[in-house]
Each structure stands twice: as C-alpha cells, then as structure tokens.
Design a protein around this motif. Structure first.
Motif, short mmCIF file in Angstrom:
data_model
loop_
_atom_site.label_atom_id
_atom_site.label_comp_id
_atom_site.label_asym_id
_atom_site.label_seq_id
_atom_site.Cartn_x
_atom_site.Cartn_y
_atom_site.Cartn_z
N LEU B 155 40.89 50.57 39.45
CA LEU B 155 41.83 50.66 40.54
C LEU B 155 41.20 50.17 41.83
O LEU B 155 41.81 49.49 42.64
CB LEU B 155 42.28 52.11 40.71
CG LEU B 155 43.47 52.24 41.65
CD1 LEU B 155 44.63 52.87 40.91
CD2 LEU B 155 43.12 53.07 42.85
N SER B 156 39.95 50.49 41.99
CA SER B 156 39.22 50.09 43.19
C SER B 156 39.14 48.56 43.28
O SER B 156 39.34 47.98 44.35
CB SER B 156 37.83 50.69 43.12
OG SER B 156 37.27 50.76 44.38
N ILE B 157 38.85 47.95 42.18
CA ILE B 157 38.77 46.49 42.15
C ILE B 157 40.13 45.89 42.49
O ILE B 157 40.24 45.01 43.34
CB ILE B 157 38.34 46.00 40.75
CG1 ILE B 157 36.90 46.43 40.48
CG2 ILE B 157 38.48 44.49 40.64
CD1 ILE B 157 36.44 46.12 39.06
N ILE B 168 40.13 34.63 48.51
CA ILE B 168 39.09 34.83 47.53
C ILE B 168 38.11 35.90 47.99
O ILE B 168 37.71 35.91 49.13
CB ILE B 168 38.34 33.52 47.27
CG1 ILE B 168 39.31 32.55 46.63
CG2 ILE B 168 37.14 33.75 46.39
CD1 ILE B 168 38.66 31.36 46.05
N VAL B 169 37.77 36.78 47.07
CA VAL B 169 36.78 37.80 47.36
C VAL B 169 35.56 37.50 46.51
O VAL B 169 35.69 37.34 45.30
CB VAL B 169 37.32 39.20 47.01
CG1 VAL B 169 36.32 40.27 47.39
CG2 VAL B 169 38.65 39.43 47.69
N SER B 170 34.42 37.39 47.15
CA SER B 170 33.22 37.07 46.38
C SER B 170 32.77 38.30 45.61
O SER B 170 33.12 39.42 45.95
CB SER B 170 32.10 36.62 47.31
OG SER B 170 31.57 37.74 47.99
N ALA B 209 46.85 37.38 36.27
CA ALA B 209 47.05 37.83 37.64
C ALA B 209 45.78 37.68 38.48
O ALA B 209 45.83 37.25 39.63
CB ALA B 209 47.51 39.28 37.66
N ILE B 210 44.67 38.00 37.88
CA ILE B 210 43.40 37.89 38.60
C ILE B 210 42.71 36.63 38.12
O ILE B 210 42.33 36.53 36.96
CB ILE B 210 42.50 39.09 38.33
CG1 ILE B 210 43.16 40.36 38.84
CG2 ILE B 210 41.14 38.89 38.98
CD1 ILE B 210 42.43 41.61 38.46
N ILE B 216 32.62 30.97 43.33
CA ILE B 216 33.07 31.48 44.62
C ILE B 216 33.43 32.95 44.53
O ILE B 216 32.88 33.77 45.26
CB ILE B 216 34.31 30.71 45.11
CG1 ILE B 216 34.06 29.21 45.04
CG2 ILE B 216 34.66 31.14 46.51
CD1 ILE B 216 33.04 28.73 46.03
N GLY B 217 34.31 33.29 43.67
CA GLY B 217 34.71 34.69 43.57
C GLY B 217 35.99 34.86 42.78
O GLY B 217 36.27 34.10 41.86
N LEU B 218 36.73 35.88 43.16
CA LEU B 218 37.95 36.21 42.44
C LEU B 218 39.10 36.32 43.41
O LEU B 218 38.90 36.58 44.59
CB LEU B 218 37.77 37.55 41.73
CG LEU B 218 36.63 37.56 40.73
CD1 LEU B 218 36.07 38.95 40.56
CD2 LEU B 218 37.10 37.01 39.41
N ARG B 219 40.29 36.14 42.88
CA ARG B 219 41.42 36.33 43.76
C ARG B 219 42.65 36.77 42.99
O ARG B 219 42.80 36.50 41.81
CB ARG B 219 41.73 35.06 44.54
CG ARG B 219 42.64 34.13 43.79
CD ARG B 219 43.16 33.03 44.70
NE ARG B 219 43.05 31.75 44.01
CZ ARG B 219 43.02 30.59 44.66
NH1 ARG B 219 43.04 30.57 45.97
NH2 ARG B 219 42.92 29.47 44.00
N MET B 220 43.48 37.47 43.72
CA MET B 220 44.77 37.85 43.20
C MET B 220 45.58 36.57 43.27
O MET B 220 45.86 36.07 44.35
CB MET B 220 45.37 38.92 44.11
CG MET B 220 46.39 39.76 43.44
SD MET B 220 45.67 40.80 42.17
CE MET B 220 47.19 41.45 41.48
N GLY B 221 45.92 36.06 42.13
CA GLY B 221 46.35 34.68 42.01
C GLY B 221 47.50 34.24 42.88
O GLY B 221 48.23 35.04 43.43
N THR B 222 47.58 32.98 42.99
CA THR B 222 48.77 32.37 43.54
C THR B 222 49.79 32.57 42.44
O THR B 222 49.54 32.21 41.31
CB THR B 222 48.57 30.87 43.71
OG1 THR B 222 47.18 30.64 43.85
CG2 THR B 222 49.27 30.37 44.91
#
Lengths: 225, 225
Positions: B155-157, B168-170, B209-210, B216-222
DNA sequence: AGCTCCCTGCACAAATTCTGCACAACCCAT
DNA sequence: ATGGGTTGTGCAGAATTTGTGCAGGGAGCT
C-alpha cells in the motif's frame, strides 16, 4: 526534495529533522535567521520550515527577506496562538503554519500538502520546441502528441539541445552535460546515441530535428515549418 | 461525536468522561489496552484519548496497533515530560498530547482542535487514478470497485506512486519514502513487493498499471484508455 | 506451541541499454 | 580534385538494471 529547518531550539530542530528525514526528505538546518538566509541562498531548498520566535532576526523578518528573492514555500512554526494573528495579519506570503506542540504526522501532512500545491503551480518542467514536447518529471517525450520511448541517455541529449533551442552545442559540452565533466567516453559513443535518437524522431517524421553543424556541434534545428 | 477514553485510573477516567460529556460528546471508556482495542473496533470512535502509562499493553503499543487498521485521531495523556519525547520520537502517529495535570478546559480545546483539523483534512484522503482508488484513511484499495487486499508495504508503494501520477519515482526515492531515509533495504526487496503488488493488480486486469522505466524508476502509468 | 502471513534478500535469469571498434561517408580548405 | 579531419553506421560484446524462484526469520493470532 530538500527542506530547510530553522529553529533556535536544538531539540526541536532534531525532532523535526528526524521526522522529515524519515518521511524521505533531505534536510538542512539553521539555528538563526542570518544562517537561514545564507543557507536558503546556497542550498536552494524546496521548502522552508521557519520558527517564528527566533532571537535577533525573527521569523517574520526572515520570511520577508526570503520573499524578496524567492518563491520558496514557507511553513511557520508558532508557539502561541497570538503569533498566528501576526502571521496572518502581515500577509507575508507564508503557505501554512503549525502550532507547537504539533505531531510529526501533522507536520509531514502539511508539508506534503504545500509541496503538492506548489508543484501543481509550477508545471514549468515541460520543454517545447516545434512539435516536440519534453516532460522532465515524467521522463516522457511527445512528438505531435505521439509518445516516444527514449532511453535515459537519449533523453538527456535531447534535453540539453532543447534547453537552448537554435543554439549550437559542442560535442564536449554535450558529453560533459550527460556524463559528469571530465568523463572519458568516446566521441563515437555519443554518435551512437545520437543515431538512435534521430531514428526515433524520424519514425515520427522529424528526422531532421537535430542538425549537425560540421566542426562545431549540434543544434535543435531551425524549424522548417 | 464519539470519544473513547482509555485510562487505568478510575478517578481520571471519570473526570475526563464528565468533562467531555458536558462538552457534548458521547463517551466510551476502557481501563486497559486490550479493552481499548476491542472498543475501538466495535464502537468506531471519532477520537481516542489515550493514557501512555497503561499496565500491560502500554499506550504506545495500543497506538501502534490502532494505527495498523485505522486513522482515528489519537490524543495522548502523559504524566512526565520524558514520555513526550518517546511519543514524538517514535512517530506513532499521535495527533497531540496533554501533560497531566491538565485543566478540563485545555483538554476540550485540544480535542476540538484535532477534530476540526481531521474533518478539514476530510475527504481529500482518497487518491484516484484511472480505475484505481486508494483510501488512505481506510487503508483500502479498490480497482473498478473491487476491493484489493494489500499489505502495508504494498500500500505504501502504491500510495507513493499515486501521489504523483504520470511522474516517475526513482527507486531510491521510493525506498526512502517507504522506510526512512538512509535505510539499507536491498533493491531486490523493493522488487519483491512490487511483484506482489503487480500480481494483485493483474488479478483485477490492471497488470500494467505500474510501469517500469528502465534506468530511471517507476510510474503510475499513462493510462491506456 | 503451532500456524499463517508478511518482509527481506540471495542467487540467478532476462531484458534493456551503453559503449566503442572498424570502416564508410562526408565536409571543407587548399 | 585531394587529403585531413569530422561525422554517420553496422554490429556485437560489456555493463547495468530489472524480474523471478525460493527460503529463512519474525510478528501476530488461535
């Protein structure tokens, strides 16, 4: 995200620092107004947590001086309710305040809220040139609206070029900007990335976006249309 | 408004109860930690007044357990100053504290302040992106309306990613945000949680979704659609 | 005590990107 | 036109980053 914490009470300073560090922020501290101003200039924090009741140069004064040269968000810490009135009355441009004693959770929540607001305000992270849009935060590039999948290095090159549109950037400059200065990457390497970048742009019909100026460097071209 | 009062001293319990009832609140009492947890679950109070120095299960422990399943505001009663440090230092998520002896007026004022804040924070605790809804208060996540059982870390992630959608979150940023800054959790660990999170999302049909942005990192997708 | 669930992280596999050689193509001044 | 320097290209191994199977350890519950 870097946060400057200003308070003369060492215990409170530590408490706040630890709390914020746990929350994932980088923290710089200052114990008086003068030091606060110095650090604010040198460290360019993303937010300042400022105690109102500082000795000598008090918090309100520091706030005023900060505002004179920057838009950095400011969160006040106040000990007494009557201080709140002064903050509100003076319209110093503080973004929020928290009264002592406060809970760490509350503090973090407020800070998050402020940062969210101010980042929403400053969506100026998007570079644009012709049909090319580069969003640094999202690491995404669009050409005529179509998303381009670029690698880190490619994006880095493109960003450098787009930062100074129409200006020529020499190869050594590019290499220094992408890798640190004084790196020993071959010139051919840059060419390889450049090629990939151009290919991807070409797929969207903008193969000539980046032009070579023989013997000088590269530039984000003068746009044909 | 319902308030749960937890203290092992019957006299203090009565004093607080009467004070609060006069102030117009409905009061439920508990005399030890175990009972407090039971009542908190059953009665769903709007606020908990919690003595730190409880026998057996002490107040801090009760707080931690409460926090595991709810965001109900908590006001601590402390006897000594050094207890304050423990409360603040541990970042248990308390909202405020009052040191004994305290005046009834003071207590009521603090409670009012907390309730005001938490209602002001109000409905903004729901993050939403595409079909994914994250309710921070209830620790719950829904995808297309279907509840998703996530662990605390997952949940935290997810929350971190949803807080800045499309950005983007590294990985270091994520790790700092989830555990404190400067923690030494392995990169593979994050991957493990990420995998579980993705699996659960995939079960609802949103496996993508992710997204991962290599290097670079991760992101909650477009969002695709 | 026994059970379950979660967190953590190792060892290894897979995916992706980076780097740079060898050589061709090119530009420009002489 | 020609030669020296500069830039582009095909290609492939190196390096980095990410994903996966799996297992030990610990907290919490019955």
């Amino acid at each position: 995200m870097k946060i400057l914490v200003v308070d003369d009470d060492p215990r409170l300073r530590d408490l706040v620092s630890i709390t914020l560090e746990r929350a994932g922020y980088q923290v710089v501290t200052a114990r008086d107004g003068q030091m606060a101003l110095t650090h604010a200039m040198r460290e360019t924090p993303d937010l300042v947590v400022l105690d109102v009741g500082l000795p000598e140069l008090d918090g309100l004064e520091v706030c005023r001086k900060l505002r004179a040269r920057s838009d950095v968000p400011i969160l006040f810490l106040t000990a007494r309710d009557d201080e709140i009135d002064r903050i509100l009355g003076l319209e110093l441009g503080a973004d929020d305040y928290v009264t002592k004693p406060f809970s760490p959770r509350e503090l973090v929540a407020r800070i998050k809220a402020i940062l969210k607001r101010s980042s929403a305000r400053g969506t100026a992270t998007v570079l644009r040139y012709g049909p090319v849009e580069l969003d640094a935060a999202g690491h995404s590039v669009r050409v005529d609206g179509a998303a381009l999948a670029l690698t880190a290095t490619e994006l880095s090159i493109l960003r450098q070029l787009m930062q100074t549109p129409e200006a020529i950037v020499s190869r050594p400059q590019l290499i220094d900007a992408i890798y640190g200065a004084g790196s020993a990457v071959a010139d051919r390497t840059l060419d390889s990335h450049l090629r990939n970048l151009r290919r991807k742009l070409a797929e969207q019909g903008w193969g000539s976006a980046i032009e070579t100026v023989h013997g000088i460097g590269l530039r984000m071209g003068t746009w044909p249309g």
